[in-house]
Design a protein around this motif. Structure first.
Motif, PDB file in Angstrom:
ATOM      1  N   ALA A  39     109.662  -3.127  14.445  1.00  0.00           N
ATOM      2  CA  ALA A  39     108.860  -2.182  13.668  1.00  0.00           C
ATOM      3  C   ALA A  39     107.622  -2.902  13.143  1.00  0.00           C
ATOM      4  N   LYS A  40     106.550  -2.161  13.036  1.00  0.00           N
ATOM      5  CA  LYS A  40     105.327  -2.740  12.495  1.00  0.00           C
ATOM      6  C   LYS A  40     105.433  -2.687  10.975  1.00  0.00           C
ATOM      7  N   MET A  41     105.350  -3.860  10.373  1.00  0.00           N
ATOM      8  CA  MET A  41     105.542  -3.957   8.938  1.00  0.00           C
ATOM      9  C   MET A  41     104.321  -4.619   8.321  1.00  0.00           C
ATOM     10  N   ASP A  42     103.815  -4.007   7.274  1.00  0.00           N
ATOM     11  CA  ASP A  42     102.669  -4.556   6.562  1.00  0.00           C
ATOM     12  C   ASP A  42     103.057  -4.649   5.091  1.00  0.00           C
ATOM     13  N   ASN A 142     104.484  -1.088   3.937  1.00  0.00           N
ATOM     14  CA  ASN A 142     104.268  -0.002   4.891  1.00  0.00           C
ATOM     15  C   ASN A 142     105.008  -0.361   6.173  1.00  0.00           C
ATOM     16  N   ILE A 143     105.929   0.509   6.573  1.00  0.00           N
ATOM     17  CA  ILE A 143     106.715   0.278   7.775  1.00  0.00           C
ATOM     18  C   ILE A 143     106.449   1.417   8.745  1.00  0.00           C
ATOM     19  N   GLN A 144     106.065   1.055   9.973  1.00  0.00           N
ATOM     20  CA  GLN A 144     105.874   2.041  11.022  1.00  0.00           C
ATOM     21  C   GLN A 144     106.981   1.829  12.037  1.00  0.00           C
ATOM     22  N   GLN A 145     107.872   2.787  12.117  1.00  0.00           N
ATOM     23  CA  GLN A 145     109.012   2.649  13.004  1.00  0.00           C
ATOM     24  C   GLN A 145     108.589   2.922  14.441  1.00  0.00           C
ATOM     25  N   ILE A 146     109.182   2.177  15.357  1.00  0.00           N
ATOM     26  CA  ILE A 146     108.930   2.376  16.773  1.00  0.00           C
ATOM     27  C   ILE A 146     110.253   2.801  17.400  1.00  0.00           C
ATOM     28  N   LYS A 147     110.225   3.961  18.062  1.00  0.00           N
ATOM     29  CA  LYS A 147     111.460   4.483  18.635  1.00  0.00           C
ATOM     30  C   LYS A 147     111.870   3.647  19.841  1.00  0.00           C
TER      31      LYS A 147
END
Length: 187
Positions: A39-42, A142-147
């Motif tokens: 997951a993209k984590m900032d 901020n977490i952008q989940q990747i399926k």
């Protein structure tokens, strides 16, 4: 008397031969592939805000601002004036009793060589003259989940069938025989 008629019957004989049918089912396992990415984590952590108030320490060290110093002096002056006045009254009373031994002008004013104290213009020193205020901030996450990518492949079942058999045959057919009696014609 008539001799009896003879009837001979023969039943049908069937021959049955059979074999079992065969069934074989195989199901290969399906194949599945799963690909996942992180997951993209900032995460940002704002710095805490810190305020240090040393005003009271500076007042204890050098008196603070001119206005504060004047206020301190002004508030201390009445007490200092009363102390000086009490000292002068005591010295005057001793001079009035000049007939007593040791109450001469030289002894009264000669022992008074110390300077009169001046108003303390600084604030009292203390361990808590410095105030520190810290305002922490929560981290910003901020977490952008990747399926995940899922691919599956199924395999059809493999079915093999061997048919059985059934043979029916007639070994002996049915029959009826009529045997006439022997008639003696000579009579």
């Amino acid at each position: 008397m008539i001799p009896p008629l003879q009837i001979v019957t023969q039943p049908t004989l069937l021959e049955i031969d059979s074999g079992r049918a065969g069934l074989s089912i195989k199901q290969p396992r399906g194949e599945i592939q799963i690909e996942t990415s992180r997951a993209k984590m900032d995460i940002t952590q704002p710095r805490p805000e810190m305020q240090i108030d040393q005003h009271d320490a500076w007042r204890a060290y050098n008196g603070g601002t001119a206005l504060e110093m004047n206020r301190q002096i002004y508030s201390e002056l009445p007490g200092l004036f009363l102390e000086g006045l009490a000292k002068r009254v005591e010295q005057g009373n001793r001079l009035a009793a000049f007939h007593l031994q040791g109450n001469s002008i030289g002894e009264i004013y000669g022992a008074d060589w110390k300077r009169d104290p001046f108003v303390e213009f600084r604030a009292p020193a203390s361990y808590d003259n410095v105030s520190i205020y810290v305002q922490p901030h929560k981290p910003e996450i901020n977490i952008q989940q990747i399926k995940p990518v899922i691919q599956s492949e199924q395999h059809n079942p493999e079915i093999e069938y061997q048919p059985g058999y059934l043979n029916i045959s007639v070994k002996q057919y049915a029959s009826i025989k009529f045997i006439p009696p022997n008639i003696d014609m000579t009579m």
